[in-house]
Design an enzyme around this catalytic site. Structure first.
Site, PDB file in Angstrom:
ATOM      1  N   HIS A  82       5.747  17.831 -15.481  1.00 13.86           N
ATOM      2  CA  HIS A  82       6.561  16.654 -15.784  1.00 13.86           C
ATOM      3  C   HIS A  82       7.858  16.641 -14.978  1.00 13.86           C
ATOM      4  O   HIS A  82       8.226  15.613 -14.397  1.00 13.86           O
ATOM      5  CB  HIS A  82       6.858  16.597 -17.296  1.00 13.86           C
ATOM      6  CG  HIS A  82       7.579  15.358 -17.699  1.00 13.86           C
ATOM      7  ND1 HIS A  82       8.944  15.305 -17.813  1.00 13.86           N
ATOM      8  CD2 HIS A  82       7.125  14.122 -18.006  1.00 13.86           C
ATOM      9  CE1 HIS A  82       9.299  14.086 -18.180  1.00 13.86           C
ATOM     10  NE2 HIS A  82       8.207  13.355 -18.301  1.00 13.86           N
ATOM     11  N   HIS A 141       0.833  -1.189   0.000  1.00 16.79           N
ATOM     12  CA  HIS A 141       0.000   0.000   0.000  1.00 16.79           C
ATOM     13  C   HIS A 141       0.879   1.254   0.000  1.00 16.79           C
ATOM     14  O   HIS A 141       1.751   1.414   0.841  1.00 16.79           O
ATOM     15  CB  HIS A 141      -0.918  -0.011   1.223  1.00 16.79           C
ATOM     16  CG  HIS A 141      -1.906   1.086   1.234  1.00 16.79           C
ATOM     17  ND1 HIS A 141      -2.357   1.647   2.401  1.00 16.79           N
ATOM     18  CD2 HIS A 141      -2.554   1.740   0.236  1.00 16.79           C
ATOM     19  CE1 HIS A 141      -3.240   2.592   2.122  1.00 16.79           C
ATOM     20  NE2 HIS A 141      -3.370   2.665   0.810  1.00 16.79           N
ATOM     21  N   TYR A 196       5.937  12.612 -23.105  1.00 19.33           N
ATOM     22  CA  TYR A 196       5.236  12.763 -21.826  1.00 19.33           C
ATOM     23  C   TYR A 196       4.295  11.610 -21.500  1.00 19.33           C
ATOM     24  O   TYR A 196       3.370  11.767 -20.712  1.00 19.33           O
ATOM     25  CB  TYR A 196       4.472  14.087 -21.767  1.00 19.33           C
ATOM     26  CG  TYR A 196       5.375  15.276 -21.946  1.00 19.33           C
ATOM     27  CD1 TYR A 196       6.180  15.730 -20.909  1.00 19.33           C
ATOM     28  CD2 TYR A 196       5.431  15.944 -23.172  1.00 19.33           C
ATOM     29  CE1 TYR A 196       7.027  16.814 -21.072  1.00 19.33           C
ATOM     30  CE2 TYR A 196       6.276  17.034 -23.340  1.00 19.33           C
ATOM     31  CZ  TYR A 196       7.066  17.458 -22.292  1.00 19.33           C
ATOM     32  OH  TYR A 196       7.893  18.538 -22.462  1.00 19.33           O
ATOM     33  N   ALA A 197       4.521  10.457 -22.081  1.00 16.97           N
ATOM     34  CA  ALA A 197       3.622   9.314 -21.899  1.00 16.97           C
ATOM     35  C   ALA A 197       4.073   8.460 -20.718  1.00 16.97           C
ATOM     36  O   ALA A 197       4.448   7.302 -20.863  1.00 16.97           O
ATOM     37  CB  ALA A 197       3.558   8.492 -23.180  1.00 16.97           C
ATOM     38  N   ASP A 206       7.446   6.038 -20.844  1.00 13.70           N
ATOM     39  CA  ASP A 206       7.703   5.890 -22.276  1.00 13.70           C
ATOM     40  C   ASP A 206       9.116   5.338 -22.457  1.00 13.70           C
ATOM     41  O   ASP A 206       9.891   5.226 -21.503  1.00 13.70           O
ATOM     42  CB  ASP A 206       7.500   7.218 -23.010  1.00 13.70           C
ATOM     43  CG  ASP A 206       8.362   8.335 -22.461  1.00 13.70           C
ATOM     44  OD1 ASP A 206       9.603   8.216 -22.502  1.00 13.70           O
ATOM     45  OD2 ASP A 206       7.793   9.346 -21.995  1.00 13.70           O
TER      46      ASP A 206
END
Length: 148
Positions: free
Chosen positions: A97, A20, A120-121, A28
């Site tokens: 980011h 947890h 930015y993936a 990416d």
């Protein structure tokens, strides 16, 4: 042999051992992973597996309490943003980011690099538990109040 779902043994180990609050960062193909960080490379070719395919697979195996994406992805990569949002089981929060990656450098349980070749993936998944409702009820019984 496992019938379905995630087949990658290292990824399965991470999912099974995460606790947890642990953070699994799906990235990416081009993201620079901190040298000391635990890292799993899934990328086969550019686009395989995609970030969306990876989210689908991981979300089928992992309890996801929350998610974080870079706010730049919506403007600079709207197609992937739309697909990522559609696959996440929770509404993600957003941060810049650079801030996301700086924060993850110290918090990430593991980085999972995909074959995604678009900007930015990346998405940070915060692990939950499948008995959270029971835990909250027990806390209320013991403390007479709901946890924050």
């Amino acid at each position: 042999m496992k019938r379905n779902g995630v087949l990658h043994p290292e990824l399965l180990d991470v999912i099974a051992s995460a606790g947890h609050g642990d953070v699994i960062v799906l990235t990416d193909a081009g993201l620079k992973v901190p040298p000391a960080a635990r890292r799993i490379d899934l990328g086969l070719t550019c686009g395989v597996p995609s970030i969306v395919d990876t989210i689908k697979a991981v979300a089928g195996e992992l309890v996801i309490e929350s998610a974080i994406v870079a706010n730049e992805v919506e403007e600079r990569n709207p197609r992937v943003h739309k697909l990522v949002i559609a696959e996440l089981p929770v509404e993600p929060s957003t941060v810049a980011h650079a801030d996301l990656m700086a924060d993850m450098a110290s918090r990430a349980y593991v980085y999972v690099k995909t074959g995604e070749c678009s900007a930015y993936a990346s998405v940070a998944l915060v692990c939950g538990v499948n008995y959270l409702g029971e835990a909250i009820d027990l806390y209320e019984q013991l403390h007479g109040t709901r946890p924050m």
